[in-house]
Design an enzyme around this catalytic site. Structure first.
Site, PDB file in Angstrom:
ATOM      1  N   SER A  49      32.630  46.182  36.273  1.00 52.34           N
ATOM      2  CA  SER A  49      33.855  45.494  36.687  1.00 52.34           C
ATOM      3  C   SER A  49      33.721  44.850  38.063  1.00 52.34           C
ATOM      4  O   SER A  49      34.545  44.032  38.453  1.00 52.34           O
ATOM      5  CB  SER A  49      35.050  46.446  36.681  1.00 52.34           C
ATOM      6  OG  SER A  49      35.058  47.241  37.841  1.00 52.34           O
ATOM      7  N   LYS A  85      37.114  49.105  43.655  1.00 53.60           N
ATOM      8  CA  LYS A  85      37.774  47.803  43.537  1.00 53.60           C
ATOM      9  C   LYS A  85      37.965  47.184  44.917  1.00 53.60           C
ATOM     10  O   LYS A  85      37.826  47.846  45.938  1.00 53.60           O
ATOM     11  CB  LYS A  85      39.165  47.969  42.882  1.00 53.60           C
ATOM     12  CG  LYS A  85      39.165  48.482  41.439  1.00 53.60           C
ATOM     13  CD  LYS A  85      38.774  47.417  40.438  1.00 53.60           C
ATOM     14  CE  LYS A  85      38.734  47.962  39.016  1.00 53.60           C
ATOM     15  NZ  LYS A  85      37.553  48.809  38.735  1.00 53.60           N
TER      16      LYS A  85
END
Lengths: 132, 420
Positions: A49, A85
């Protein structure tokens, strides 16, 4: 940790080397990688991701002490599960955890989010092993 | 006036486990002692369930299963590393620190540096330690160590996790509510003595006549009273006192009968103790070895120990030689041993060591070898290089650690893995 030899000066015999004092100094790889050794942790990343910044199997260097400005990459836990993230804090108190790979969606935490959210630390270096 | 702060890590072992396993955050968690015997650390949820600390797991097994309590073996490698990180963080707030235990430290806070208020200083310390290390703490602040400790007990229960009893009024209020057993240094025996003469709270102890205090509790009691009055009588032990002995011992997970297995355990304990000793630049003048059969078994009980004076040394090779000499003397065939241990005694700083009349060259070679081994083991993990026979597959003398978490911070092969 690794130690790489410092550049070695070759000088004609009989002439004292001006570099003698430095020859023994070696670059300590961990000095290059780490600012706050006592507050630094390591982890391996799995998943895609965060490509291209972070790829599957990369080693992450995580510092708990350095600042965490908007846009920095953090290891955080949301509802007691770790994720890595990009961190964005908004004026209204809400938080966005954004993946760099646009195949994935952001995790949005509203200001009144009642679940568990904690930042473990900021990812300050990514180590990719080219032998693997 | 400067203040003393007691910084205490909350449920330290449990907090270390949770740091790398956030799924434990909302579950009750316990950590067990060596050999998975007794409960040594409990999360708040477990405390609320009323499961006491210090009791053997089997006594509360039903409740542990019923409430899905998460059980962990002691991961001392992890706790030791996290503890040193917390102590490192504390160094940012004062140079006067006493590392009191693996999860507690006393620090002196300078008045000039924390002008606003000591309470705010406590909040700042607590917030930064949590941010930098991940470990929650509570901070008790008072004019003396004894009062800081009492403030610490209040801090643990308070929402801010910080409590300050620098001011007299606050002391009055808190000491009146503090029971004798909650005072640092008072045990059941001394509490009983005090109750017999009509003293039942910290306030009453503080206000008693110092001379009668000394009569009941000796000079220690007199100091305690002074400390409760806000007069420092216990200085910070800033320099970690050099240890006089180093012990390494374990209970085995199963009975060990053969001499060779017992010898292997002894070799390992000597190696560990000697490495610790060299780390503190000390050498030993004597060595004690002990072996025990199962204490709870009625038949075939056998325990023995012996101490020998040795030629001063810090060489693992020599110490193993001495330890095995002792083992040969005290080992009896036919018993099932459950525990063995080694204590290195009469420790002195290496700086003062006199060269040997004979064999100095061999000894110095030995020491070079030891340094090399210590470096290798520091780099690649303890047991990378070991003494004696190749590790046998008979590992019954190892500790039982069936619920061990990973060495997240000290072993490259056991690092945290996160799904990005």
């Amino acid at each position: 940790m690794l130690a790489a030899p410092f550049i070695d000066f070759k000088v004609p015999a009989g002439f004292p080397s001006p570099a003698t004092d430095y020859v023994e100094t070696r670059i300590d790889f961990s000095d290059l990688m780490i600012q706050n050794p006592a507050f630094t942790f390591f982890a391996y990343a799995e998943g895609d991701s965060m490509t291209p910044d972070i790829q599957d199997g990369n080693l992450l260097v995580i510092d708990r002490k350095v600042d965490q400005p908007n846009g920095c990459i953090v290891l955080a836990s949301v509802n007691n599960t770790f994720c890595v993230k990009q961190l964005f804090r908004y004026r209204d108190g809400s938080i966005e955890l954004r993946p760099t790979n646009d195949k994935y969606k952001s995790i949005n935490l509203p200001s009144e989010f009642e679940g568990d959210f904690e930042i473990f630390g900021r990812v300050i270096k990514v180590v990719r092993d080219l032998l693997k | 006036m400067n203040a003393v702060a007691l910084i205490d890590c909350n449920s330290f072992y449990v907090s270390c486990e949770r740091l790398f396993q956030p799924h434990l955050n909302d579950k009750p968690v316990i950590v067990l002692s060596n050999n998975d015997g007794c409960i040594v650390s409990r999360s708040q949820e477990v405390k609320t369930l009323g499961i006491p600390v210090g009791i053997p797991l089997f006594q509360v097994r039903d409740r542990v299963i019923k409430h899905d309590v998460q059980v962990y073996s002691s991961n001392y490698t992890l706790y030791g590393d996290i503890s040193s990180r917390v102590h490192e963080a504390i160094r940012h707030f004062s140079d006067r620190i006493e590392n009191y235990s693996i999860d507690e430290a006393f620090v002196e806070l300078e008045e000039n540096r924390y002008l606003q208020s000591f309470f705010n200083a406590g909040v700042e310390i607590r917030t930064k330690i949590k941010r930098w290390t991940g470990i929650p703490t509570s901070v008790g602040i008072g004019p003396t160590k004894t009062l800081a400790k009492i403030a610490g007990n209040v801090a643990k229960e308070s929402p801010e996790g910080v409590f300050d009893i620098m001011c007299k009024d606050r002391q009055e209020e808190i000491l009146a509510k503090t029971e004798l057993l909650d005072i640092w240094g008072i045990n059941t025996a001394t509490a009983k003595k005090l109750k017999a003469i009509g003293i039942s709270s910290a306030k009453e102890l503080r206000d008693m006549d110092i001379r009668s205090g000394r009569k009941v509790l000796t000079v220690v009691g007199a100091r305690m009273i002074q400390e409760l009055r806000g007069k420092p009588n216990l200085s910070l032990e800033l320099i970690t006192t050099r240890r006089k002995s180093i012990c390494c011992s374990r209970s085995f997970s199963a009975e060990v009968k053969s001499y060779s297995e017992l010898a292997e355990s002894v070799r390992n304990f000597v190696s560990t103790a000697a490495e610790k000793m060299r780390g503190q630049r000390l050498f030993a003048n004597a060595l004690n070895l002990f072996i025990e059969t199962n204490r709870f078994k009625e038949k075939g009980l056998y325990t023995n120990s012996a101490t020998i004076k040795i030629q001063p040394t810090d060489s693992t090779r020599e110490l193993i030689g001495y330890a095995l000499q002792v083992l040969k003397r005290i080992y009896r065939n036919g018993h099932g041993y459950r525990k063995s241990g080694v204590i290195l005694l009469g420790l002195q700083p290496v700086e003062g060591e006199t060269p040997r009349l004979f064999g100095e060259k061999q000894y110095q070679e030995d020491r070079t070898l030891m340094r090399t081994i210590d470096n290798v083991n520091a780099k690649y993990g303890r047991d990378a290089v070991r003494f004696g026979l190749a590790a046998s597959n008979q590992t019954r003398w190892h500790m039982a650690r069936n619920h061990l978490s990973k060495a997240y911070t000290t072993d490259p092969d056991q690092l945290l893995r996160v799904f990005v």
